[in-house]
Design an enzyme around this catalytic site. Structure first.
Site: not given
Lengths: 338, 338
Positions: B86, B305-307
């Site tokens: 991210v 994930g994580e953005g």
């Protein structure tokens, strides 16, 4: 491509602080960038330049598009003034725009913002005669290759293809049919937006061109000369020049896909440097990408050309390189593994 | 959303120097941005901040993932050091990263680089009891809303969601099943990479959680408390806060999709500001996006994930706004029309 760098990139992806494989398509893209650069991690692919090859098409006389031919020159002027979509997207991703007159029908005002490389003022009508001579196709190929080489010399580390040419989806369909063996109907689309009747006519025009010239992948320059456009030739040469300079190139849509088939037929290894920026709404593009073995990064029903789809993919290509360059490994970051 | 601004944006798209509709999905996105901003053209959606909500999950005890729970805290440390994916993607797109402890099981070192908003140290095991109390869910919702409001006050004009929480795809599947009515098996996936046996077990865990708590969309906070995670609650609140501030938000993957279902059940108009950044490889994500009526911008088999998927879409969102702001009209540029 450098197999050792690619193996090192694959191994590094598996050591980065993320589940293996969780970056999907970007992981293999990062491996390919390492292969082109011959280094792991690969350099960040920047700065970026998009070359927009503009040309006119004799087949316009057959009524294959609703747009007047002078729009090609008008849009080149719009690009030079910074007002086209390609300019807006180039500002978004920090890319330089180079506009190339490879064969616009009219005389364009000279200037430092235009690469003057006109081979002829538009092609001939491919339903009546070859679009251009073999010599003209070769000159356009060489001009495109030279432009890529010059951009590489200027320090650009990621290139993108663009095109402008009213009626150029007709020539693209004919090239894609010739190089993939697909039927005219399967690879001819609505381009900038033709109605059902004009689409049927456009398919017929492509079919007649194929029947008249019988272009074959075994003679790529002959096929290009018979049914291609000057921008297809310029872009095909641009891809060859980029491959020679070991600079990756992001392809735009169906025109670039058709040109890439020509380039790959001339030199299969050119595929190493090609990245499919997006999937165009034009049906022939899928056939071209399949044959090239490329998966597009963006799929948003774009059908504009100019290089717009290629530019939108640029941050994704750079992000892929950043994973190998910037992300910590499990060991570095003291993160537990499964 | 402002209907007049949206109508003006649609009309302007048809006057820009390109074939109408040729920018595909980006045209409607530009219209939505105008609607959120209440202006045509909308402002350029920058600067950008991604908020990464981190939390742990009691259901981890049921063996639904191959990763140890302490990886949540380790990855938060990795993000704070700038070493996670991210962070690399945020540098690519020029976004600020804000890491939020909304419910990590362990104590995290304090610092200006961490938003300390821990509601409780991880949820309870949802197969045995509600993941959290209704009051805890409400506190996490409010914390998330407050963070979005603060980022808007700081001048951020585009937000993105991120998450970190080992086992959070299990809670996401339960939430998505509850809010869409889909079967557990249809919305439970491999997350960060579980094998066939663990996947079957994970489906069974989700099914048991649904049978025990009978979460219903008619009681969004109750459903969230019963089977959700603290990051889901924080993100749902973040979306509400962004909608209140009229700032568009790019959603990441399946965790954000589950949280968006909660937020939309609480306040349907929140959907106006939501942009689906990408389509995750996780099957429940599709069900969530369908119910939300959102088409993802990126589709590259990401499941990190994580953005990360949200950030990759940021340049596309900005490019959509640029079309309305920067591209010349046919009249401006003296380009002929059909």
């Amino acid at each position: 491509a450098d197999e050792a760098a690619m193996a090192a990139a694959r191994a590094r992806q598996d050591r980065l602080t993320k589940p293996p494989g969780s970056l999907g398509v970007l992981e293999e893209l990062s491996v390919r960038l390492a292969g082109v650069a011959g280094a792991c991690p690969p350099p960040l692919p920047e700065p970026v330049a998009v070359a927009v090859f503009a040309a006119d098409h004799g087949v316009h006389a057959q009524g294959v598009t609703a747009w007047p031919q002078e729009v090609t020159a008008q849009m080149v002027a719009n690009m030079r003034a910074g007002g086209a979509v390609v300019n807006a997207f180039a500002r978004q991703v920090g890319a330089a725009v180079r506009t190339v007159d490879i064969g616009v029908a009219s005389e364009l005002p000279a200037g430092p913002d235009l690469i003057a490389a006109k081979v002829r003022p538009g092609t001939a009508d491919l339903t009546r005669e070859p679009a251009m001579s073999r010599g003209e196709a070769e000159r356009a190929l060489l001009a495109g290759a030279e432009i890529a080489g010059r951009l590489a010399d200027e320090g650009y580390r990621l290139l993108a293809t663009g095109d402008m040419g009213i009626a150029n989806t007709t020539a693209s369909a004919a090239l894609i049919a010739a190089f993939t063996g697909a039927d005219a109907e399967a690879v001819t689309g609505r381009g900038t937006g033709v109605d059902d009747a004009m689409l049927a006519h456009k398919v017929d025009v492509v079919r007649r061109a194929l029947a008249r010239h019988r272009p074959e992948a075994a003679d790529p320059v002959g096929a290009l000369a018979a049914v291609g456009g000057l921008e297809h030739a310029g872009i095909a040469g641009f891809l060859l020049g980029a491959a020679a300079a070991r600079v990756p190139v992001v392809l735009d849509g169906v025109i670039a896909g058709a040109a890439a088939l020509v380039a790959a037929a001339l030199a299969p290894r050119v595929a190493d440097v090609l990245i499919a920026g997006h999937r165009s709404a034009e049906p022939g593009h899928d056939a071209a990408l399949r044959q090239l073995g490329l998966r597009p990064l963006i799929d948003l029903d774009l059908r504009l050309g100019e290089g717009t789809g290629a530019l939108l993919a640029v941050p994704l290509v750079q992000a892929a390189a950043r994973t190998l360059r910037e992300v910590a490994t499990f060991d570095d970051a003291a993160v537990s593994e499964r």
